[in-house]
Design an enzyme around this catalytic site. Sequence first.
Site, mmCIF file in Angstrom:
data_model
loop_
_atom_site.group_PDB
_atom_site.id
_atom_site.type_symbol
_atom_site.label_atom_id
_atom_site.label_comp_id
_atom_site.label_asym_id
_atom_site.label_seq_id
_atom_site.Cartn_x
_atom_site.Cartn_y
_atom_site.Cartn_z
ATOM 1 N N GLY A 294 43.288 43.191 36.663
ATOM 2 C CA GLY A 294 44.362 42.901 35.727
ATOM 3 C C GLY A 294 45.428 43.978 35.745
ATOM 4 N N THR A 295 45.010 45.221 35.953
ATOM 5 C CA THR A 295 45.962 46.327 36.035
ATOM 6 C C THR A 295 46.882 46.162 37.232
ATOM 7 O OG1 THR A 295 44.376 47.811 34.967
ATOM 8 C CG2 THR A 295 46.163 48.837 36.210
ATOM 9 N N THR B 143 39.834 40.832 31.274
ATOM 10 C CA THR B 143 40.768 40.193 32.202
ATOM 11 C C THR B 143 40.148 38.904 32.740
ATOM 12 O OG1 THR B 143 39.927 41.548 34.033
ATOM 13 C CG2 THR B 143 41.847 42.376 32.854
ATOM 14 N N GLY C 262 40.585 43.725 26.036
ATOM 15 C CA GLY C 262 40.818 44.306 27.353
ATOM 16 C C GLY C 262 40.134 43.512 28.443
ATOM 17 N N ALA D 125 45.730 43.994 26.531
ATOM 18 C CA ALA D 125 46.195 44.898 27.579
ATOM 19 C C ALA D 125 45.260 44.782 28.767
ATOM 20 C CB ALA D 125 46.245 46.345 27.086
ATOM 21 N N ASN E 232 44.846 47.107 30.685
ATOM 22 C CA ASN E 232 44.244 48.435 30.772
ATOM 23 C C ASN E 232 44.682 49.227 29.532
ATOM 24 O OD1 ASN E 232 43.618 51.184 31.526
ATOM 25 N ND2 ASN E 232 43.474 50.465 33.639
ATOM 26 N N LYS F 23 32.686 44.843 39.252
ATOM 27 C CA LYS F 23 33.877 44.198 38.721
ATOM 28 C C LYS F 23 34.004 42.800 39.307
ATOM 29 C CE LYS F 23 38.811 44.812 37.813
ATOM 30 N NZ LYS F 23 38.629 44.474 36.390
ATOM 31 N N HIS G 133 37.847 49.427 42.675
ATOM 32 C CA HIS G 133 36.978 49.428 41.501
ATOM 33 C C HIS G 133 35.507 49.407 41.923
ATOM 34 C CE1 HIS G 133 40.630 48.322 39.252
ATOM 35 N NE2 HIS G 133 40.003 48.817 38.209
ATOM 36 N N HIS G 134 34.651 49.547 40.947
ATOM 37 C CA HIS G 134 33.203 49.508 41.158
ATOM 38 C C HIS G 134 32.761 48.114 41.614
ATOM 39 C CE1 HIS G 134 32.994 47.426 37.255
ATOM 40 N NE2 HIS G 134 33.904 48.323 36.874
#
Length: 232
Positions: free
Chosen positions: A141-142, A73, A71, A96, A98, A135, A131-132
């Site tokens: 990536g999502t 990215t 997961g 993935a 996510n 990151k 996001h936080h």
Amino acid sequence: MKIALFGYGKMGKMIEQVAQQRGHTIVAKVDVDTIDIDFSSMDVAIDFSMPDAAFGNISNCIENNVPIISGTTGWLQNYDKAIALCNEKRGAFIYASNFSLGVNVFFELNSYLAKMMKNLEQYEVSMEEIHHTQKLDAPSGTAITLAKGVIEHTNYEHWKLDEGKEKEIPITSKRIGVTPGTHTVVYNSKVDTIDIKHTAHNREGFAHGAVIAAEWLVGKTGVFSMKDVLGL
């Protein structure tokens, strides 16, 4: 199952909790300073490491006949190499952007909406992801996966961080506090706006999906996605 964790940050620790709750054993916690890795002890590996470490982790697992899901990215310039290696070694691999079950349903909803909006050229598409502050990559990536889902079914050709030009989907990235992840896809026209949104409340959904994917992957051969895991 005997699970190895590649990357033992916040996500790795959450995956550990979820895996143990589901009756699995964590046999290795591989992080930056780890030297000796016993691949023979693993049934499956879960990689949530750093962008510069992910491809090495994936390659090493495939070379040692360990199924691996990733997961991480920010490493996808090497994705085709990972697929080629997996096919060559008859390994098992899932990537993935996510692993959240809800997000993967959201991906399908996004693609379905894009198909319906294809010929409605009065609407302009944009995206926002939040996001936080820890990151590292932007856009997420999502968000890139969502953009690709729109591009596949519309006349858009590219995505662009911040302001996009013609046939480019602009993606706004915000880093706020401890936000686990919020993604919004917007179709805006002069007369109305259509938007779809997914909001993660915590990291547990990502961890839960990752463990389910690992359970599903064991005993299989090939390159798969969360669509395979969920039967979408």
